[in-house]
Each structure stands twice: as C-alpha cells, then as structure tokens.
Design a protein around this motif. Sequence first.
Motif, PDB file in Angstrom:
ATOM      1  N   THR A   1      31.146 -38.239 -21.656  1.00  0.00           N
ATOM      2  CA  THR A   1      32.028 -37.255 -22.275  1.00  0.00           C
ATOM      3  C   THR A   1      33.489 -37.564 -21.978  1.00  0.00           C
TER       4      THR A   1
ATOM      5  N   VAL B   1      35.758 -37.959 -25.305  1.00  0.00           N
ATOM      6  CA  VAL B   1      36.813 -36.950 -25.470  1.00  0.00           C
ATOM      7  C   VAL B   1      38.190 -37.606 -25.501  1.00  0.00           C
TER       8      VAL B   1
ATOM      9  N   TYR C   1      35.386 -35.176 -33.171  1.00  0.00           N
ATOM     10  CA  TYR C   1      34.563 -35.292 -31.963  1.00  0.00           C
ATOM     11  C   TYR C   1      33.302 -34.477 -32.196  1.00  0.00           C
TER      12      TYR C   1
ATOM     13  N   ASP D   1      29.742 -33.368 -30.552  1.00  0.00           N
ATOM     14  CA  ASP D   1      28.959 -33.278 -29.316  1.00  0.00           C
ATOM     15  C   ASP D   1      27.481 -33.120 -29.658  1.00  0.00           C
TER      16      ASP D   1
ATOM     17  N   ASP E   1      25.130 -33.813 -27.443  1.00  0.00           N
ATOM     18  CA  ASP E   1      24.400 -33.491 -26.220  1.00  0.00           C
ATOM     19  C   ASP E   1      24.071 -31.999 -26.268  1.00  0.00           C
TER      20      ASP E   1
ATOM     21  N   GLY F   1      31.947 -30.970 -24.174  1.00  0.00           N
ATOM     22  CA  GLY F   1      33.205 -31.474 -24.703  1.00  0.00           C
ATOM     23  C   GLY F   1      34.173 -30.369 -25.089  1.00  0.00           C
TER      24      GLY F   1
ATOM     25  N   THR G   1      30.385 -28.959 -32.312  1.00  0.00           N
ATOM     26  CA  THR G   1      29.486 -28.874 -31.155  1.00  0.00           C
ATOM     27  C   THR G   1      28.122 -28.343 -31.569  1.00  0.00           C
TER      28      THR G   1
ATOM     29  N   ASP H   1      29.350 -37.990 -29.110  1.00  0.00           N
ATOM     30  CA  ASP H   1      29.016 -37.858 -27.689  1.00  0.00           C
ATOM     31  C   ASP H   1      27.507 -37.634 -27.609  1.00  0.00           C
TER      32      ASP H   1
END
Length: 285
Positions: free
Chosen positions: A15, A19, A30, A32, A34, A40, A132, A163
């Motif tokens: 991360t 990031v 970005y 994320d 995960d 993030g 996200t 990520d």
Amino acid sequence: MKIAVLSGKGGTGKTLVSVNLAAVAREAIYMDCDVEEPNGHLFFRPKNIKTEKVSVRIPYADETLCNGCRKCLDFCKFNALAFIINKPIVFDDVCHSCGGCVLLCPQKALSEREKIIGEVQRGVSENVAVITGILNTGETSGIPVIKKLLNDVPAEADLIFIDCPPGSACIVIESIKDADYCILVAEPTLFGVHNLNMVHELIRLFDKPHGVVLNKCLEGENPAEKFCMEKGIQILARIPFDKELGKLNSDALIAARENQRYRELFFSLLQTVTKEVGYETVTNP
C-alpha cells in the motif's frame, strides 16, 4: 495503463508503494482491491464519497414446488444445498452463485435473490480518484467486489494503480489478470524471499511484465536482492528502512506529499515503470 502492486504477505509495503505512486502521477486512479482489509483510503482521505452496494445472486427454495428429486444436490460441488426433513436448505455462506441449480431444477422450485456482500466507495483526493472495495465481515469470497471495481473503471482512465490483496490466492489472480505491469514488493529477509518467490511464480504463470521494489532496505546483505539477481528480476527501486518514512506512514500521511526526497524517489519509480511498458508520464517531482 493498469499497474498492479502485490506482495506475498501483508505488511511488506504494498500500500505504501501504490499510494505514493498514485500521488506523484499527474492524474491517476487508485483502486484498493485488498477488500478484506482496505487501508489506502486512510492515507488519501477522499472527499465526496459515493457508495454502491455489491451483491450476488443466491438460490431461494420454494418448498411447495420441490418434489425431493435432489438433482440440485447432486449438481452442487460446493455442498451449498441440503435436503433435511423433506425440505431443501440453502447454505448462503458456501454458495458460489453459479446459478446452475436454478437452471437444473425440473420443478422450478429454485429461484434467485440478491444478497449484499460488500460495497464500493468512490471519492477524490487531489489528483487521485480513490476507489475502495469493502467486503462484509464473514463473507467467504471478495471476487465479486473486485470484479465490480475493475469492471467499472471509466473508459477515459489513463493510469490505474491496483493495490492487490496479499498472497497468491484467487482474489490476487482476479486483481492482476488485466494488469499491464506488476510491481512486486519485498522485504530484505529470508521470509521475504519466500513470499517474493511465491508471487513471482504467479506472475510468471500469467506472463506479466514485472519488477521488484525492495522495501525496508538496510546496509549489508539483502536476501531479497540476492534472489532477484539470481533470477534475473529487475530491481525497480530500493526504499530505505527510514524512521522518518515510518513515522509518516504510521501517521497515515502520504510520504510523497509531505517529503520532497520521497516525492523524487516515487516519481523516479513511476518513470521507470511507465517506460518499461512504453508509456510516457508527464508530471513534476
């Protein structure tokens, strides 16, 4: 261009790298993936957040139509169906939402309903669009959430940083399958080498162009660096084991936005990666 950042375990610096790379780009997304433990957003602190629920289709049994033929049980390889006291039972937690049992049922006793398993949050942090994925606690697979993330990327998106989840399981495969380049993040320990080798084998299976970022580097022997040299893997950058960087990270601050030295380091890394795939990025470190 999609750049996936992955590592063999959590806490390696995946991360941190993704990031900061997004932060030094002129414009970036970005993402994320995960989804079990996304973090993030703690660094970006995105504004104007919009949330969209993610659901899967789960079979629902109508007892009045079921004649007990059990064809659905024979079909399901995940044991998500049972027949107890002359009643069909569906176990939501192990169902893979394939829909096969619904298609197969001769009595049409099975239909489908929506089950919410997580959500996607979208916001903005300066030059970065932050997306996200969040999987609800107790859900067995984050793949539907990751698919939602990757399928809803704007057509005009230019530079995307993914990520990835740690490890090499199915959710990692889903995250990297459309990536143009993969950055592997490794620690300078024998355990770090073991995990680096694991994700390196995965990347080779998918024949993805890749390189390694060595994180937490100290003076002296670095087993991860030795591994890369023996395997002929390109080392993209070395991030030092630095107290200042550690403090910035623990305070959930983006190092490239707070420190010129780290802005230059991550900008140089971004230039190296983009040139590897023939993409020219323009920004000022």
